[in-house]
Design a protein around this motif. Sequence first.
Motif, PDB file in Angstrom:
ATOM      1  N   GLY A   1      30.934  -2.620 -35.955  1.00 52.58           N
ATOM      2  CA  GLY A   1      29.904  -2.171 -36.885  1.00 52.58           C
ATOM      3  C   GLY A   1      29.361  -0.811 -36.506  1.00 52.58           C
ATOM      4  O   GLY A   1      29.092   0.032 -37.371  1.00 52.58           O
ATOM      5  N   ALA A   2      29.234  -0.565 -35.217  1.00 58.59           N
ATOM      6  CA  ALA A   2      28.728   0.732 -34.763  1.00 58.59           C
ATOM      7  C   ALA A   2      29.702   1.842 -35.133  1.00 58.59           C
ATOM      8  O   ALA A   2      29.296   2.952 -35.490  1.00 58.59           O
ATOM      9  N   GLY A   3      30.992   1.548 -35.071  1.00 60.26           N
ATOM     10  CA  GLY A   3      31.987   2.545 -35.423  1.00 60.26           C
ATOM     11  C   GLY A   3      31.899   2.929 -36.886  1.00 60.26           C
ATOM     12  O   GLY A   3      31.947   4.110 -37.246  1.00 60.26           O
ATOM     13  N   ARG A   4      31.747   1.901 -37.736  1.00 62.59           N
ATOM     14  CA  ARG A   4      31.639   2.204 -39.169  1.00 62.59           C
ATOM     15  C   ARG A   4      30.347   2.962 -39.469  1.00 62.59           C
ATOM     16  O   ARG A   4      30.299   3.790 -40.385  1.00 62.59           O
ATOM     17  N   ALA A   5      29.300   2.664 -38.709  1.00 63.23           N
ATOM     18  CA  ALA A   5      28.033   3.352 -38.940  1.00 63.23           C
ATOM     19  C   ALA A   5      28.159   4.849 -38.690  1.00 63.23           C
ATOM     20  O   ALA A   5      27.432   5.657 -39.279  1.00 63.23           O
ATOM     21  N   LEU A   6      29.097   5.241 -37.813  1.00 63.89           N
ATOM     22  CA  LEU A   6      29.288   6.662 -37.537  1.00 63.89           C
ATOM     23  C   LEU A   6      29.759   7.425 -38.769  1.00 63.89           C
ATOM     24  O   LEU A   6      29.599   8.645 -38.848  1.00 63.89           O
ATOM     25  N   LEU A   7      30.350   6.704 -39.714  1.00 65.28           N
ATOM     26  CA  LEU A   7      30.820   7.328 -40.954  1.00 65.28           C
ATOM     27  C   LEU A   7      29.928   6.986 -42.137  1.00 65.28           C
ATOM     28  O   LEU A   7      30.293   7.226 -43.286  1.00 65.28           O
ATOM     29  N   GLY A   8      28.754   6.421 -41.883  1.00 62.86           N
ATOM     30  CA  GLY A   8      27.833   6.054 -42.949  1.00 62.86           C
ATOM     31  C   GLY A   8      27.168   7.269 -43.577  1.00 62.86           C
ATOM     32  O   GLY A   8      27.160   8.374 -43.023  1.00 62.86           O
ATOM     33  N   GLN A   9      26.575   7.043 -44.730  1.00 63.47           N
ATOM     34  CA  GLN A   9      25.985   8.149 -45.486  1.00 63.47           C
ATOM     35  C   GLN A   9      24.838   8.823 -44.744  1.00 63.47           C
ATOM     36  O   GLN A   9      24.612  10.022 -44.910  1.00 63.47           O
ATOM     37  N   THR A  10      24.080   8.062 -43.966  1.00 61.76           N
ATOM     38  CA  THR A  10      22.928   8.640 -43.274  1.00 61.76           C
ATOM     39  C   THR A  10      23.253   9.106 -41.868  1.00 61.76           C
ATOM     40  O   THR A  10      22.377   9.643 -41.188  1.00 61.76           O
ATOM     41  N   ALA A  11      24.488   8.891 -41.422  1.00 57.83           N
ATOM     42  CA  ALA A  11      24.879   9.369 -40.092  1.00 57.83           C
ATOM     43  C   ALA A  11      25.000  10.888 -40.108  1.00 57.83           C
ATOM     44  O   ALA A  11      25.281  11.484 -41.156  1.00 57.83           O
ATOM     45  N   PRO A  12      24.774  11.567 -38.988  1.00 53.42           N
ATOM     46  CA  PRO A  12      24.791  13.036 -38.976  1.00 53.42           C
ATOM     47  C   PRO A  12      26.049  13.654 -39.562  1.00 53.42           C
ATOM     48  O   PRO A  12      25.987  14.681 -40.245  1.00 53.42           O
ATOM     49  N   LEU A  13      27.216  13.040 -39.313  1.00 54.28           N
ATOM     50  CA  LEU A  13      28.456  13.641 -39.801  1.00 54.28           C
ATOM     51  C   LEU A  13      28.462  13.798 -41.312  1.00 54.28           C
ATOM     52  O   LEU A  13      28.933  14.811 -41.845  1.00 54.28           O
ATOM     53  N   ARG A  14      27.928  12.801 -42.018  1.00 56.00           N
ATOM     54  CA  ARG A  14      27.928  12.871 -43.477  1.00 56.00           C
ATOM     55  C   ARG A  14      26.618  13.399 -44.033  1.00 56.00           C
ATOM     56  O   ARG A  14      26.600  14.037 -45.084  1.00 56.00           O
ATOM     57  N   ARG A  15      25.521  13.146 -43.333  1.00 57.60           N
ATOM     58  CA  ARG A  15      24.234  13.610 -43.837  1.00 57.60           C
ATOM     59  C   ARG A  15      24.197  15.120 -43.958  1.00 57.60           C
ATOM     60  O   ARG A  15      23.630  15.668 -44.902  1.00 57.60           O
ATOM     61  N   TRP A  16      24.814  15.814 -42.991  1.00 56.97           N
ATOM     62  CA  TRP A  16      24.798  17.281 -43.008  1.00 56.97           C
ATOM     63  C   TRP A  16      26.083  17.870 -43.564  1.00 56.97           C
ATOM     64  O   TRP A  16      26.321  19.069 -43.458  1.00 56.97           O
ATOM     65  N   GLY A  17      26.922  17.023 -44.161  1.00 52.28           N
ATOM     66  CA  GLY A  17      28.101  17.521 -44.849  1.00 52.28           C
ATOM     67  C   GLY A  17      29.208  17.991 -43.930  1.00 52.28           C
ATOM     68  O   GLY A  17      30.055  18.792 -44.344  1.00 52.28           O
ATOM     69  N   LEU A  18      29.229  17.507 -42.677  1.00 52.51           N
ATOM     70  CA  LEU A  18      30.318  17.885 -41.773  1.00 52.51           C
ATOM     71  C   LEU A  18      31.601  17.161 -42.138  1.00 52.51           C
ATOM     72  O   LEU A  18      32.699  17.711 -41.980  1.00 52.51           O
ATOM     73  N   LEU A  19      31.478  15.931 -42.607  1.00 48.94           N
ATOM     74  CA  LEU A  19      32.614  15.165 -43.113  1.00 48.94           C
ATOM     75  C   LEU A  19      32.330  14.765 -44.553  1.00 48.94           C
ATOM     76  O   LEU A  19      31.174  14.540 -44.934  1.00 48.94           O
ATOM     77  N   HIS A  20      33.409  14.662 -45.351  1.00 40.85           N
ATOM     78  CA  HIS A  20      33.287  14.217 -46.737  1.00 40.85           C
ATOM     79  C   HIS A  20      34.245  13.048 -46.957  1.00 40.85           C
ATOM     80  O   HIS A  20      35.455  13.172 -46.708  1.00 40.85           O
TER      81      HIS A  20
END
Length: 648
Positions: A118-137
């Motif tokens: 679950g923690a791994g999937r959270a890393l790709l969640g909408q509110t995680a830094p990677l997606r929140r700041w648009g680093l990953l799409h």
Amino acid sequence: MVIAAALSDVLAAVQRAADRRDLTGTPPWEAVARALQRDHPETGESDGSPLPVSDPLLRMASVFGLGRAEGDLLLAAAAPDLDPNFAHAYGLLLGAVGPQPASAALLLELAGIPLLSGAGRALLGQTAPLRRWGLLHLQTGPLNLGRSVTVGEDVVGALVGHPVQEPVSLAMTVDPVDPDELPASEAAAQLAAALSAGTRLSWIEDPVGAAGVATAVAAFAQAEIACSVFDLARRPAGVGLIAAALAAVRRAGLLATAVVLTGAEALVGDDTAAEAVALLSGSPVPVVLIGRCRWNPAWRASLPVVVRAVALDPDQRVRLWRKHVAAEQVPAELLVPYRLTPEQITAAGRHVVAQAGLAGRPVDSGQVAETVRLLGGSGRFRPGSGAARTSYDDLQLPPETLNSLHRLGDWVRLRDSVISRGPVHGAGGKGTGIAALFTGGPGTGKTLAAHVIADTAGLDLMQVDLSGVIDKYIGETEKNLERVFAEAENLNVVLFFDEADALFGSRSEVKDAKDRYANQEVSYLLQRMEHFNGITVLATNLRGNLDAAFARRMHFIIHFPDPDAATRRQLLGRLLDRVGELDESDPLDLDYLATTIELAGGDLRNIVLAAAYDAAIDGTGVGSRHVLAATLREYAKLGRRAPAGLLP
């Protein structure tokens, strides 16, 4: 290059994934593997340790708050853009025919994160830094882990040490004036102290012509923090506040700078304002918002640090202008009225010099005025970019009326010089605006005079459309008027109410609810006029219909009388000078026409215009027959009996 060593470990993870899929030994895989190993020879034997983080990625992780696992995911997702052979390898791992970006599941596998974590999937969640700041799409798709994951071009550029700019942030980027060119301000010192103490969100109230951006840049310089400046007003069409704020934060984060975001008055009335402010409040870098309005507590529960930028005084404006425009080209007194920011003055000075060079002539006050209008952002209030500008020479008025207009123009031109001397407009929250009332019959030149006042001050005229203001629903008219006044203050235009008695009519005895609400509208206007910080011109045909309380709020009340014969003679001569060729075989007797045609200037203009069209139809110059025929039609249109001397 350090990134190459990091990619070699991505290759090791890719090779392990290929082994699990029994791809090793197949011709397609072997060809891709050889190409990757040739490009990344440092692979070696992997001990299963996490993927190493390159120096650019380490800086990015530090700014955006990324952990080691998030760094692994980002680097693996960017690999196809860093080396196209990774895209071929990912395609084979995903069972596709051609090159592919990584899927969410493949990224987790390459980073050594269990799919059931679950923690791994959270890393790709909408509110995680990677997606929140648009680093990953993450692209849309039916399966969460099957969705493709891509990295923006700006992020890929940052990984290789060259952060290219994506279109939204590029459109909004502002080149600020060096703060050393302006005197140190108390507001900058206060903001610098707050930034040094760790404040993440601040607000600068920036009146028209104030140095809001320069204040923010100076504060960051004093706090020894680099910053990038963006303007929300310049975001591309169709880009909302949230997307614009995100683009600014991501760009600044990739550069490891703070964010200065001007044009923040765009938050007012926007349904996404609170969400945009929430995004900026959680920014990984400090953010300073600059707006021409006050901070709205509805945007965020906790208040930010708030400072107020000071408007440039006349001497400061002239000093900035003088970097581009010499004193012998444009006198200082003609530059003072332009209430521009330091950045606008710099842009205007460069533009003026460039335009003069293209035209092959020296800089003059006319070029400066035209450039200021372009910068004012109010071109939509003009009939077109090629509209002729007006001057006092276009007015044919009695000396007393003309002298009053000149005096009004001087007030508008010197307003800021007077304001800089002290609170001459009074205490108690009174505005610093100037209000004038033009009275007189139709066609006497009131609207033209309003244009002259605006043009001679280098401002645009914002003519209020009453149909878009007056509303049958209670309270809506006041809301519409508030938007008009606020926009006029922000754009620094001359606000013109034609047929003003429709809005500013006399209050009456309250006999029913309709009277009470009508009186409330007039009372609101009285208060708003008193607190307005711009230039207002009201025009009415019937002064007696206006509420008496408006007289005290008017700095000028100028009457436009019906023209006498001498004035009509001058008007006809000037109008006919503009029609080109005259018919010498059918000459005009201007003295006779001026004495006989007892109409206002607007009516005379209609007559000459109609005569010009009639002459064009006949293929001749304008003659007496054309003017007489047009005059008879004008009298008929007005429902008046034509003078006997004009009848055939």
